[in-house]
Design a protein around this motif. Sequence first.
Motif, PDB file in Angstrom:
ATOM      1  N   GLN A  98      -1.761 -11.244   5.798  1.00  0.00           N
ATOM      2  CA  GLN A  98      -1.714 -11.339   4.466  1.00  0.00           C
ATOM      3  C   GLN A  98      -2.901 -12.302   3.892  1.00  0.00           C
ATOM      4  OE1 GLN A  98       1.744 -13.849   3.345  1.00  0.00           O
ATOM      5  NE2 GLN A  98       0.875 -14.378   1.256  1.00  0.00           N
ATOM      6  N   GLY A  99      -3.459 -12.149   2.865  1.00  0.00           N
ATOM      7  CA  GLY A  99      -4.443 -12.420   2.360  1.00  0.00           C
ATOM      8  C   GLY A  99      -4.275 -13.636   1.405  1.00  0.00           C
ATOM      9  N   LEU A 100      -5.369 -14.013   0.556  1.00  0.00           N
ATOM     10  CA  LEU A 100      -4.929 -15.234  -0.630  1.00  0.00           C
ATOM     11  C   LEU A 100      -6.194 -15.018  -1.179  1.00  0.00           C
ATOM     12  CD1 LEU A 100      -2.916 -17.542  -1.380  1.00  0.00           C
ATOM     13  CD2 LEU A 100      -4.510 -19.060  -0.093  1.00  0.00           C
ATOM     14  N   ASP A 131     -10.434  -9.172   7.148  1.00  0.00           N
ATOM     15  CA  ASP A 131      -9.442  -8.124   7.782  1.00  0.00           C
ATOM     16  C   ASP A 131      -7.810  -8.790   7.403  1.00  0.00           C
ATOM     17  OD1 ASP A 131     -10.663  -6.495   9.215  1.00  0.00           O
ATOM     18  OD2 ASP A 131     -10.716  -8.081  11.052  1.00  0.00           O
ATOM     19  N   THR A 132      -7.782  -8.955   5.882  1.00  0.00           N
ATOM     20  CA  THR A 132      -6.680  -9.127   5.499  1.00  0.00           C
ATOM     21  C   THR A 132      -6.049  -8.070   4.478  1.00  0.00           C
ATOM     22  OG1 THR A 132      -7.348 -10.116   3.356  1.00  0.00           O
ATOM     23  CG2 THR A 132      -7.086 -11.462   5.247  1.00  0.00           C
ATOM     24  N   ASP A 133      -4.743  -8.027   4.029  1.00  0.00           N
ATOM     25  CA  ASP A 133      -4.394  -6.938   3.364  1.00  0.00           C
ATOM     26  C   ASP A 133      -5.344  -6.601   2.041  1.00  0.00           C
ATOM     27  OD1 ASP A 133      -3.535  -9.238   1.886  1.00  0.00           O
ATOM     28  OD2 ASP A 133      -1.447  -8.668   1.825  1.00  0.00           O
ATOM     29  N   LEU A 134      -5.781  -7.583   1.356  1.00  0.00           N
ATOM     30  CA  LEU A 134      -6.628  -7.319   0.348  1.00  0.00           C
ATOM     31  C   LEU A 134      -7.949  -6.509   0.787  1.00  0.00           C
ATOM     32  CD1 LEU A 134      -6.837 -11.069  -1.439  1.00  0.00           C
ATOM     33  CD2 LEU A 134      -5.727  -8.797  -2.258  1.00  0.00           C
ATOM     34  N   GLU A 135      -8.477  -6.784   1.551  1.00  0.00           N
ATOM     35  CA  GLU A 135      -9.890  -6.139   2.034  1.00  0.00           C
ATOM     36  C   GLU A 135      -9.535  -4.844   2.535  1.00  0.00           C
ATOM     37  OE1 GLU A 135     -10.604 -10.144   1.182  1.00  0.00           O
ATOM     38  OE2 GLU A 135      -9.383  -9.520   2.927  1.00  0.00           O
ATOM     39  N   ALA A 136      -8.490  -4.578   3.324  1.00  0.00           N
ATOM     40  CA  ALA A 136      -8.158  -3.453   4.201  1.00  0.00           C
ATOM     41  C   ALA A 136      -7.542  -2.297   2.880  1.00  0.00           C
ATOM     42  CB  ALA A 136      -7.075  -3.629   4.915  1.00  0.00           C
ATOM     43  N   ALA A 137      -6.856  -2.848   1.882  1.00  0.00           N
ATOM     44  CA  ALA A 137      -6.481  -1.927   0.929  1.00  0.00           C
ATOM     45  C   ALA A 137      -7.527  -1.583   0.284  1.00  0.00           C
ATOM     46  CB  ALA A 137      -5.446  -2.709   0.084  1.00  0.00           C
ATOM     47  N   ALA A 138      -8.571  -2.265  -0.205  1.00  0.00           N
ATOM     48  CA  ALA A 138      -9.736  -1.867  -1.220  1.00  0.00           C
ATOM     49  C   ALA A 138     -10.457  -1.184  -0.215  1.00  0.00           C
ATOM     50  CB  ALA A 138     -10.629  -3.446  -1.465  1.00  0.00           C
ATOM     51  N   ASP A 139     -10.678  -0.884   1.055  1.00  0.00           N
ATOM     52  CA  ASP A 139     -11.387  -0.017   1.706  1.00  0.00           C
ATOM     53  C   ASP A 139     -10.610   1.033   1.923  1.00  0.00           C
ATOM     54  OD1 ASP A 139     -13.537  -2.094   1.706  1.00  0.00           O
ATOM     55  OD2 ASP A 139     -12.821  -2.852   3.837  1.00  0.00           O
ATOM     56  N   GLY A 140      -9.364   1.191   1.536  1.00  0.00           N
ATOM     57  CA  GLY A 140      -8.781   2.643   1.575  1.00  0.00           C
ATOM     58  C   GLY A 140      -7.904   2.586   2.745  1.00  0.00           C
ATOM     59  N   TRP A 141      -7.353   1.593   3.291  1.00  0.00           N
ATOM     60  CA  TRP A 141      -6.267   1.677   4.023  1.00  0.00           C
ATOM     61  C   TRP A 141      -4.865   1.492   3.768  1.00  0.00           C
ATOM     62  CZ3 TRP A 141      -7.693   2.455   9.509  1.00  0.00           C
ATOM     63  CH2 TRP A 141      -8.941   2.387   9.817  1.00  0.00           C
ATOM     64  N   VAL A 142      -3.864   2.060   4.396  1.00  0.00           N
ATOM     65  CA  VAL A 142      -2.497   1.755   4.184  1.00  0.00           C
ATOM     66  C   VAL A 142      -2.367   0.457   4.965  1.00  0.00           C
ATOM     67  CG1 VAL A 142      -0.059   2.282   4.534  1.00  0.00           C
ATOM     68  CG2 VAL A 142      -1.774   4.132   3.885  1.00  0.00           C
ATOM     69  N   THR A 143      -1.882  -0.656   4.292  1.00  0.00           N
ATOM     70  CA  THR A 143      -2.023  -2.096   5.063  1.00  0.00           C
ATOM     71  C   THR A 143      -0.323  -2.297   5.664  1.00  0.00           C
ATOM     72  OG1 THR A 143      -1.544  -3.240   2.771  1.00  0.00           O
ATOM     73  CG2 THR A 143      -3.718  -2.880   3.698  1.00  0.00           C
ATOM     74  N   VAL A 144      -0.380  -2.823   6.831  1.00  0.00           N
ATOM     75  CA  VAL A 144       0.954  -3.081   7.171  1.00  0.00           C
ATOM     76  C   VAL A 144       0.845  -4.665   7.704  1.00  0.00           C
ATOM     77  CG1 VAL A 144       2.668  -2.633   8.976  1.00  0.00           C
ATOM     78  CG2 VAL A 144       1.492  -0.879   7.996  1.00  0.00           C
ATOM     79  N   THR A 145       1.836  -5.148   6.985  1.00  0.00           N
ATOM     80  CA  THR A 145       1.735  -7.059   7.352  1.00  0.00           C
ATOM     81  C   THR A 145       3.178  -7.224   7.467  1.00  0.00           C
ATOM     82  OG1 THR A 145      -0.105  -6.956   5.832  1.00  0.00           O
ATOM     83  CG2 THR A 145       1.207  -9.019   6.283  1.00  0.00           C
ATOM     84  N   PRO A 146       3.201  -8.134   8.964  1.00  0.00           N
ATOM     85  CA  PRO A 146       4.282  -8.599   9.039  1.00  0.00           C
ATOM     86  C   PRO A 146       4.506  -9.932   8.387  1.00  0.00           C
ATOM     87  CG  PRO A 146       2.836  -8.922  11.098  1.00  0.00           C
ATOM     88  CD  PRO A 146       2.262  -8.140   9.857  1.00  0.00           C
ATOM     89  N   LEU A 147       5.646 -10.189   7.875  1.00  0.00           N
ATOM     90  CA  LEU A 147       5.963 -11.475   7.313  1.00  0.00           C
ATOM     91  C   LEU A 147       7.159 -12.316   7.977  1.00  0.00           C
ATOM     92  CD1 LEU A 147       5.417 -10.278   3.408  1.00  0.00           C
ATOM     93  CD2 LEU A 147       3.827 -11.353   4.902  1.00  0.00           C
ATOM     94  N   HIS A 148       7.284 -13.523   7.765  1.00  0.00           N
ATOM     95  CA  HIS A 148       8.352 -14.207   8.279  1.00  0.00           C
ATOM     96  C   HIS A 148       9.351 -14.984   7.228  1.00  0.00           C
ATOM     97  CE1 HIS A 148      10.584 -16.713  11.301  1.00  0.00           C
ATOM     98  NE2 HIS A 148      10.296 -15.898  12.146  1.00  0.00           N
ATOM     99  N   CYS A 149      10.438 -15.100   7.380  1.00  0.00           N
ATOM    100  CA  CYS A 149      11.235 -15.759   6.693  1.00  0.00           C
ATOM    101  C   CYS A 149      11.159 -17.191   6.546  1.00  0.00           C
ATOM    102  CB  CYS A 149      12.714 -15.426   6.570  1.00  0.00           C
ATOM    103  SG  CYS A 149      13.096 -13.628   6.388  1.00  0.00           S
TER     104      CYS A 149
END
Length: 257
Positions: free
Chosen positions: A187-189, A223-241
């Motif tokens: 996850q990016g920020l 290598d966060t969701d922000l950069e990967a999505a902008a570069d044209g990737w489907v992003t998969v990010t595990p999150l924790h509760c």
Amino acid sequence: MRILLTNDDGVNAPGLAVLEAIARTLSDDITIVAPAEEQSGAGRSLTLTRPLRMRQLDERRYAVAGTPTDAVMMALTEVMKDGAPDLILSGVNRGSNLAEDVSYSGTVAAAMEGALAGIRSVALSQIYTKKGNDGPGTDVSFAAAEAWGERALRPLLDAPWAPRTLVNINFPAIDPESVQGIKVVSQGLRDYGGATMERRMDPRGFPYYWLRLASRLGSTAVDTDLEAAADGWVTVTPLHCVLTHEPSMASLADAYR
């Protein structure tokens, strides 16, 4: 495999129809329990000060007059009380849920509720491109999600998951043929850009306001969701509760000695 579908854009949202088509590539045992109206930005809110009402639209489709979290709770305690789902899918959201978006997102909140119940849960979102400072209205293409949804989900069915985790998937705002592939990223920020309240006047002379989210700068990390999505990737990010920041535990404990 029993699959529960929900979202935060409302039971009649185009993205939910896209999600149902994706889910039916995995199973025919589909139940839909979603908010009756759009609940974008609802986060993990619950309806506590008024009764919850649910309307059955057809044999396995229900609309809940509440938040995405309400909808998942209603599904697990009422609609599917004879047997919990094996998988919860939330989306496909109209718009991104990247970086700090996940803390506001009703789409992610619905998946988090499933994760808290011990059920594998996935949030899916379709990024779109804004026209100037404004959103595209109903003119949002879900083509990338339609083409890549099954490919993003199927490997997750047998993959090991840590307890109380969920997966957040975002599809880039490009043609399916241009998608680079699927990338697991953190996850990016963003650098916080703030927000503004647009003040207007109603016909009776009283002010009212529209919240306008400001453009926010990208993350400085790689290598966060922000950069990967902008570069044209489907992003998969595990999150924790669990939100505890473990590295801070010792320093805060020292502060109270």
